[in-house]
Design a protein around this motif. Structure first.
Motif, PDB file in Angstrom:
ATOM      1  N   ASN A  79       0.825  -1.416   0.108  1.00 48.22           N
ATOM      2  CA  ASN A  79       0.170   0.069   0.190  1.00 48.22           C
ATOM      3  C   ASN A  79       0.713   1.406  -0.067  1.00 48.22           C
ATOM      4  O   ASN A  79       1.414   1.622   1.082  1.00 48.22           O
ATOM      5  N   PHE A  80       1.103   1.722  -1.166  1.00 47.41           N
ATOM      6  CA  PHE A  80       1.940   3.006  -1.180  1.00 47.41           C
ATOM      7  C   PHE A  80       1.569   4.244  -0.564  1.00 47.41           C
ATOM      8  O   PHE A  80       2.343   4.974  -0.079  1.00 47.41           O
ATOM      9  N   ARG A  81       0.308   4.361  -0.144  1.00 48.39           N
ATOM     10  CA  ARG A  81      -0.404   5.472   0.666  1.00 48.39           C
ATOM     11  C   ARG A  81       0.201   5.431   2.023  1.00 48.39           C
ATOM     12  O   ARG A  81       0.633   6.299   2.408  1.00 48.39           O
ATOM     13  N   GLU A  82       0.491   4.144   2.464  1.00 47.88           N
ATOM     14  CA  GLU A  82       1.067   4.291   3.870  1.00 47.88           C
ATOM     15  C   GLU A  82       2.430   4.348   4.140  1.00 47.88           C
ATOM     16  O   GLU A  82       3.018   5.115   4.900  1.00 47.88           O
ATOM     17  N   PHE A  83       3.224   4.367   2.739  1.00 52.13           N
ATOM     18  CA  PHE A  83       4.551   4.748   2.870  1.00 52.13           C
ATOM     19  C   PHE A  83       4.810   5.985   2.717  1.00 52.13           C
ATOM     20  O   PHE A  83       5.650   6.706   3.501  1.00 52.13           O
ATOM     21  N   GLN A  84       3.696   6.768   2.134  1.00 51.75           N
ATOM     22  CA  GLN A  84       3.804   8.125   2.002  1.00 51.75           C
ATOM     23  C   GLN A  84       3.350   8.853   3.292  1.00 51.75           C
ATOM     24  O   GLN A  84       4.053   9.802   3.767  1.00 51.75           O
ATOM     25  N   LEU A  85       2.374   8.261   4.181  1.00 54.54           N
ATOM     26  CA  LEU A  85       2.303   8.762   5.293  1.00 54.54           C
ATOM     27  C   LEU A  85       3.119   8.583   6.325  1.00 54.54           C
ATOM     28  O   LEU A  85       3.447   9.379   7.294  1.00 54.54           O
ATOM     29  N   ALA A  86       4.255   7.235   6.366  1.00 54.13           N
ATOM     30  CA  ALA A  86       5.390   7.044   7.120  1.00 54.13           C
ATOM     31  C   ALA A  86       6.359   8.201   6.836  1.00 54.13           C
ATOM     32  O   ALA A  86       7.001   8.530   7.740  1.00 54.13           O
ATOM     33  N   GLN A  87       6.380   8.629   5.291  1.00 59.08           N
ATOM     34  CA  GLN A  87       7.304   9.513   5.139  1.00 59.08           C
ATOM     35  C   GLN A  87       7.118  10.819   5.686  1.00 59.08           C
ATOM     36  O   GLN A  87       7.958  11.729   6.096  1.00 59.08           O
ATOM     37  N   ALA A  88       5.751  11.165   5.699  1.00 55.36           N
ATOM     38  CA  ALA A  88       5.259  12.368   6.301  1.00 55.36           C
ATOM     39  C   ALA A  88       5.598  12.513   7.891  1.00 55.36           C
ATOM     40  O   ALA A  88       6.123  13.529   8.391  1.00 55.36           O
ATOM     41  N   MET A  89       5.617  11.407   8.482  1.00 57.50           N
ATOM     42  CA  MET A  89       5.985  11.387  10.013  1.00 57.50           C
ATOM     43  C   MET A  89       7.455  11.553  10.038  1.00 57.50           C
ATOM     44  O   MET A  89       7.824  12.450  11.024  1.00 57.50           O
ATOM     45  N   LEU A  90       8.220  10.955   9.011  1.00 58.75           N
ATOM     46  CA  LEU A  90       9.676  11.045   9.258  1.00 58.75           C
ATOM     47  C   LEU A  90      10.254  12.660   8.954  1.00 58.75           C
ATOM     48  O   LEU A  90      11.101  13.267   9.636  1.00 58.75           O
ATOM     49  N   PHE A  91       9.339  13.079   7.946  1.00 58.74           N
ATOM     50  CA  PHE A  91       9.858  14.414   7.499  1.00 58.74           C
ATOM     51  C   PHE A  91       9.444  15.423   8.830  1.00 58.74           C
ATOM     52  O   PHE A  91      10.178  16.134   8.979  1.00 58.74           O
ATOM     53  N   ALA A  92       8.247  15.292   9.594  1.00 55.26           N
ATOM     54  CA  ALA A  92       8.003  16.258  10.791  1.00 55.26           C
ATOM     55  C   ALA A  92       9.067  15.986  12.047  1.00 55.26           C
ATOM     56  O   ALA A  92       9.453  16.936  12.257  1.00 55.26           O
ATOM     57  N   ILE A  93       9.483  14.537  12.108  1.00 55.54           N
ATOM     58  CA  ILE A  93      10.602  14.395  13.122  1.00 55.54           C
ATOM     59  C   ILE A  93      11.883  15.163  12.690  1.00 55.54           C
ATOM     60  O   ILE A  93      12.470  15.542  13.295  1.00 55.54           O
ATOM     61  N   GLU A  94      12.156  15.000  11.367  1.00 53.41           N
ATOM     62  CA  GLU A  94      13.606  15.571  10.877  1.00 53.41           C
ATOM     63  C   GLU A  94      13.426  16.869  10.770  1.00 53.41           C
ATOM     64  O   GLU A  94      14.346  17.684  11.522  1.00 53.41           O
ATOM     65  N   GLU A  95      12.108  17.493  10.593  1.00 52.64           N
ATOM     66  CA  GLU A  95      12.102  19.225  10.720  1.00 52.64           C
ATOM     67  C   GLU A  95      12.197  19.476  12.093  1.00 52.64           C
ATOM     68  O   GLU A  95      12.852  20.424  12.633  1.00 52.64           O
ATOM     69  N   ILE A  96      11.595  18.722  13.105  1.00 48.00           N
ATOM     70  CA  ILE A  96      11.694  19.234  14.603  1.00 48.00           C
ATOM     71  C   ILE A  96      13.214  18.860  15.135  1.00 48.00           C
ATOM     72  O   ILE A  96      13.495  19.786  15.848  1.00 48.00           O
ATOM     73  N   ASN A  97      13.844  18.053  14.803  1.00 49.03           N
ATOM     74  CA  ASN A  97      15.124  17.606  15.238  1.00 49.03           C
ATOM     75  C   ASN A  97      16.259  18.824  14.597  1.00 49.03           C
ATOM     76  O   ASN A  97      17.317  19.102  15.496  1.00 49.03           O
ATOM     77  N   ASN A  98      15.822  19.233  13.602  1.00 50.57           N
ATOM     78  CA  ASN A  98      16.687  20.352  13.014  1.00 50.57           C
ATOM     79  C   ASN A  98      16.306  21.841  13.434  1.00 50.57           C
ATOM     80  O   ASN A  98      16.882  22.611  13.098  1.00 50.57           O
ATOM     81  N   SER A  99      15.283  21.887  14.318  1.00 50.83           N
ATOM     82  CA  SER A  99      14.790  22.995  14.617  1.00 50.83           C
ATOM     83  C   SER A  99      15.551  23.607  15.963  1.00 50.83           C
ATOM     84  O   SER A  99      15.556  22.677  16.762  1.00 50.83           O
ATOM     85  N   SER A 100      15.754  24.755  16.196  1.00 43.71           N
ATOM     86  CA  SER A 100      16.282  25.509  17.326  1.00 43.71           C
ATOM     87  C   SER A 100      15.379  25.969  18.327  1.00 43.71           C
ATOM     88  O   SER A 100      15.601  26.365  19.488  1.00 43.71           O
ATOM     89  N   ASP A 101      14.059  26.264  17.658  1.00 46.10           N
ATOM     90  CA  ASP A 101      13.083  26.792  18.524  1.00 46.10           C
ATOM     91  C   ASP A 101      12.200  25.588  19.228  1.00 46.10           C
ATOM     92  O   ASP A 101      11.700  26.074  20.254  1.00 46.10           O
ATOM     93  N   LEU A 102      12.232  24.378  18.785  1.00 47.80           N
ATOM     94  CA  LEU A 102      11.223  23.531  19.307  1.00 47.80           C
ATOM     95  C   LEU A 102      12.093  22.137  19.984  1.00 47.80           C
ATOM     96  O   LEU A 102      12.839  21.641  19.110  1.00 47.80           O
ATOM     97  N   LEU A 103      11.913  22.036  21.225  1.00 49.55           N
ATOM     98  CA  LEU A 103      12.770  20.952  21.657  1.00 49.55           C
ATOM     99  C   LEU A 103      14.284  20.981  21.547  1.00 49.55           C
ATOM    100  O   LEU A 103      14.980  20.111  21.062  1.00 49.55           O
TER     101      LEU A 103
END
Length: 858
Positions: A79-103
């Motif tokens: 199910n390619f849709r679920e791979f897209q959703l997993a990528q969305a989760m990883l994208f948000a985590i990467e963005e937060i980890n690279n942020s100096s304002d959040l956590l």
């Protein structure tokens, strides 16, 4: 034998007791039973998040023998849709980890599992997220260690979400779903730790029912997925539809793994139906099954109404090669955009580099190649691992579900914001703060923030976001791809009358028609008719019957007819009340004009006779017939003719009292004069007998007194009548349905019949006297004419009574006027016309000698 058996059983029991004692003495340990569950994607971090995705949406069924341990679940259908959703989760985590304002200084890690769309596996891997998946023994004091993850992202479907939320709820581990919409998940008593970034189906189901009602469809069919999502959503839809007057001709359910014969029964049900609209509460996978079945049976022309699960799905649209769903309308999550997300999703190399068998399968399916070529019918190329997505068009490269990806993105940020507050982050975060699941859950419920794209994120008391939907219409242009056109908006936060805004003129309906389809069991009942339910059928099936006379319905589909007010009547179409025509005998109509003319003619005729009598007052004929009573009789006859005019025209208080009293008094005066003349004639011949001196007892004075006395009695009767219960104008609604009869009510019926009775009494008395005097000798005996006039008078008034009682409305008044005029003309003609004939035509007979000669006594 029995002794040996008893001895053997005792020995076994002793062994069991010894084993139990030794086990009690051993040290208690915690150990994991069953097979290990390894995550498909792992990244270490200071705080761990869990992810549950159905990378496969099916599995191979196996018959278990229950004699050996079952093999691990074999998942199928990527199910390619679920791979897209997993990528969305990883994208948000990467963005937060690279942020100096959040956590700041705190890294987020993740563990992601494949659930294969199987509920039991979903629960199993959820428990693996809560516990350490390594198979180790530990002292009992370590059995209560904290959960491995602080929050779980997923699942996409409602049924596995309910199962997982039930298991992890007692531990208060936050679970945030991006696509589980079942209204049942809003029940915090059952699912205390469940939250979601997609609105509840409670709002979607109600919105769908309102959308169907907005289009005027009251006779629809329904198909649903046989799981929590479909059953709960359809239950709310059905309840709301009933309140809105919508009927379901059928409501069927199935699951994509159901046997073919069950799905065939559903197809047969739809074929046999008369409704043209199908409401589909289906998941995307189940919708694909329906499209396939409809295509196989060539079923087209249905108007589909869908949910967010498939209405905005590119994969579903691509699979609809026979245009089954063209013109479909439904609700979808509003469009969204997350900068950088699309590029991150399409960067699949990190997935492949995870060296997981799942992502090897993903790579081969995505690029239609194989790393190890096999001998199969389908020829594929060898995978190199260097493939890119340029030119590739499939479900994975389709970004139509960006709103759902955005839901995942918002869910990860909600957890990060809660952790940021708990760890008291400013420039740095408090590393000594203890992370408690309940505290994290409470913080997530209280957060309210905006994403970088400006989307508001918050949860209500049920853990649901605000409900907003776009109304989507499938529009296919010249056999090209389907365009998901936005034709309206639904916002549950607005007042009820403003929640739905639909641009009907922009919608392309089923089979690319611009005309909105009609789906009703019975056509609408127009004004003037009412609905009558058909026996044994739903309330939407009815017949339209005309309202009865005097009743109306001024609205479409009226259930009842309303009776018009007393002074109104229904029009010909029975859709409005019109004022009843007021009917009374007027001067303007022919009958009233004729009666008026007859009354005036009688009056003029009476005046003419009076002039003749005045002119010939000294002649023997006038003198011999008591000229004083004759003139009084002519005066009363003139009043009788004129009193009939009071019966014509609209009744009023004065006219009602005047017409009956004037009629009674003038007629009594008239009859009294006639009675006086009759008595005079009778006495005049009796006085000629020897020894009789009767005339001294009935001279002119006595005659005047008798007329006055008889008339005075009638006056007293009339005064009593007017004092006690006088006549009054009234409206008669009984005679005619569509007319109001304006008439004079008698007030006291006794008074009316007393007046008539007294007139009748005098008339009968006068007739008797005249009858007795009819053969008295005289050449011109007036008693004969009086007898004949009284005979006419009595005949008229005797026939008047039944005619008056049976005549309706104004005709009863006309009958009374006719009786007055007929009796008046009878008296005038019978008593006075013969005399006028002698005076005008035969003056030679107007001599005393002629009158007395032939009638001499012998």
């Amino acid at each position: 034998m029995s002794a040996k058996r008893s001895l053997r059983q005792g020995w076994l029991i002793l062994q069991l007791l010894l084993a139990a004692c030794f086990s009690q003495a051993a040290e208690l340990v915690c150990s994991q039973n069953g097979d290990l569950e390894s995550p498909q994607l792992v990244k270490d971090g200071d705080v761990m998040l869990g992810g549950l995705f159905s990378f496969h949406n099916n599995w191979k069924e196996r018959e278990e023998t229950y004699t050996e341990k079952p093999l691990p679940l074999q998942c199928t259908s990527l199910n390619f849709r679920e791979f897209q959703l997993a990528q969305a989760m990883l994208f948000a985590i990467e963005e937060i980890n690279n942020s100096s304002d959040l956590l700041p200084g705190v890294s987020l890690g993740y563990k992601i599992y494949d659930t294969c769309g199987f509920n039991a596996r979903s629960v199993k891997v959820a428990l693996a997220l809560l516990n350490d998946y390594e198979n180790v023994s530990a002292p009992s004091k370590e059995c209560g260690r904290p959960a491995q993850v602080q929050a779980i992202m997923g699942e996409a479907s409602s049924s596995p979400s309910t199962a997982i939320a039930t298991v992890i709820g007692p531990f208060f581990i936050p679970m945030i779903s991006h696509f589980a919409t079942c209204a049942c998940l809003s029940d915090k008593s059952k699912y205390p730790s469940f939250l979601r970034t997609i609105p509840s189906d409670y709002y979607q189901s109600r919105a769908l029912a309102q959308l169907v009602k907005h289009f005027g469809w009251t006779w629809v069919g329904a198909v649903r997925t046989n799981d929590d999502y479909g059953n709960s959503g359809m239950a709310t839809f059905t309840e709301t539809a009933q309140h809105l007057g919508i009927c379901l001709e059928y409501s069927v359910s199935f699951f994509r793994t159901d046997p073919a014969d069950k799905i065939q029964k559903i197809i047969n049900t739809i074929k046999a139906s008369t409704s043209k609209v199908i409401v589909a509460f289906l998941s995307q996978a189940d919708m694909d099954v329906i499209i396939h079945e409809f295509s196989s049976h060539n079923l087209t022309g249905y108007q589909w109404v869908g949910t967010e699960a498939w209405i905005f799905d590119f994969q579903t649209a691509a699979g609809d090669r026979n245009h089954i769903l063209d013109g479909a309308v439904g609700l979808s999550i509003p469009k969204a955009h997350v900068s950088g997300l699309q590029e991150f999703i399409l960067n699949v190399e990190p997935l492949f580099s995870s060296n997981n068998d799942l992502f090897t399968e993903f790579w081969e399916t995505l690029f239609s190649c194989e790393f190890k070529l096999s001998y199969s019918v389908e020829i594929k190329t060898r995978c190199t691992g260097q493939e890119d997505l340029t030119g590739v068009e499939n479900t994975f490269t389709d970004m139509s579900l960006m709103p759902i990806f955005n839901n995942m993105y918002k869910g990860v940020y909600a957890v990060a914001r809660a952790l940021h507050n708990i760890l008291s982050c400013n420039q740095t975060c408090d590393g000594n703060a203890q992370l408690d699941p309940l505290t994290i859950l409470q913080q997530i419920k209280e957060i309210h923030f905006k994403t970088k794209e400006g989307d508001e994120v918050y949860f209500n008391e049920n853990g649901d976001p605000a409900a907003k939907y776009e109304i989507i219409n499938w529009q296919r242009r010249d056999d090209g791809p389907v365009e998901f056109a936005v034709v309206g908006l639904y916002d549950a936060s607005l007042p009820e009358d403003r929640q739905m805004d639909v641009h009907i003129e922009s919608i392309v309906w089923a089979q690319n028609s611009l005309m909105m389809p009609v789906s009703v069991c019975s056509e609408k009942c127009p004004p003037g008719k009412r609905k009558v339910l058909q026996k044994g059928k739903p309330v939407c099936c009815y017949d339209c019957l005309h309202c009865a006379e005097g009743e109306i319905s001024n609205s479409t589909d009226s259930v009842t007819c309303v009776r018009c007010p007393l002074e109104s009547w229904s029009n010909e179409n029975r859709d409005a009340c019109i004022k009843k025509e007021a009917e009374f005998l007027s001067y303007n109509e022919i009958m009233g004009s004729l009666l008026t003319a007859a009354s005036l003619f009688g009056t003029c005729m009476t005046v003419a006779v009076a002039v003749i009598f005045v002119t010939h007052r000294n002649t023997p004929l006038v003198r011999a017939n008591n000229s004083e009573l004759s003139f009084l009789l002519l005066f009363s006859l003139k009043l009788c003719f004129l009193c009939s005019l009071t019966f014509i025209g609209q009744p009023s208080d004065w006219s009602c009292m005047l017409r009956h009293t004037a009629f009674g008094i003038t007629f009594v005066l008239c009859i009294s004069c006639v009675l006086g003349k009759t008595i005079v004639v009778l006495m005049a011949f009796k006085v000629t007998l020897p020894g009789r001196n009767v005339m001294k007892w009935f001279g002119p004075t006595q005659q005047r007194v008798s007329v006055l006395g008889f008339t005075l009695i009638q006056v007293i009767i009339c005064i009593l009548w007017l004092s006690i219960s006088p006549p009054f104008p009234s409206k008669n609604f009984e005679g005619f349905k569509d007319k109001i009869i304006l008439e004079c009510a008698l007030g006291s019926a006794v008074g009316f019949w007393a007046v008539l009775g007294y007139i009748g009494f005098l008339a009968v008395l006068c007739f008797i006297c005249a009858f007795l005097a009819r053969k008295l000798p005289d050449n011109f005996n007036e008693a004969k004419f009086i007898t004949f006039s009284m005979l006419i008078f009595c005949a008229v008034w005797i026939t008047f009574i039944p005619a008056y009682v049976s005549s309706p409305g104004k005709f009863s008044v006309a009958v009374e006027i006719f009786a007055i005029l007929a009796s008046s003309f009878g008296l005038l003609v019978c008593i006075f016309i013969p005399k006028c004939y002698i005076m005008l035509i035969k003056p030679e007979k107007n001599t005393k000698k002629n009158m007395m000669g032939k009638g001499a006594l012998k």
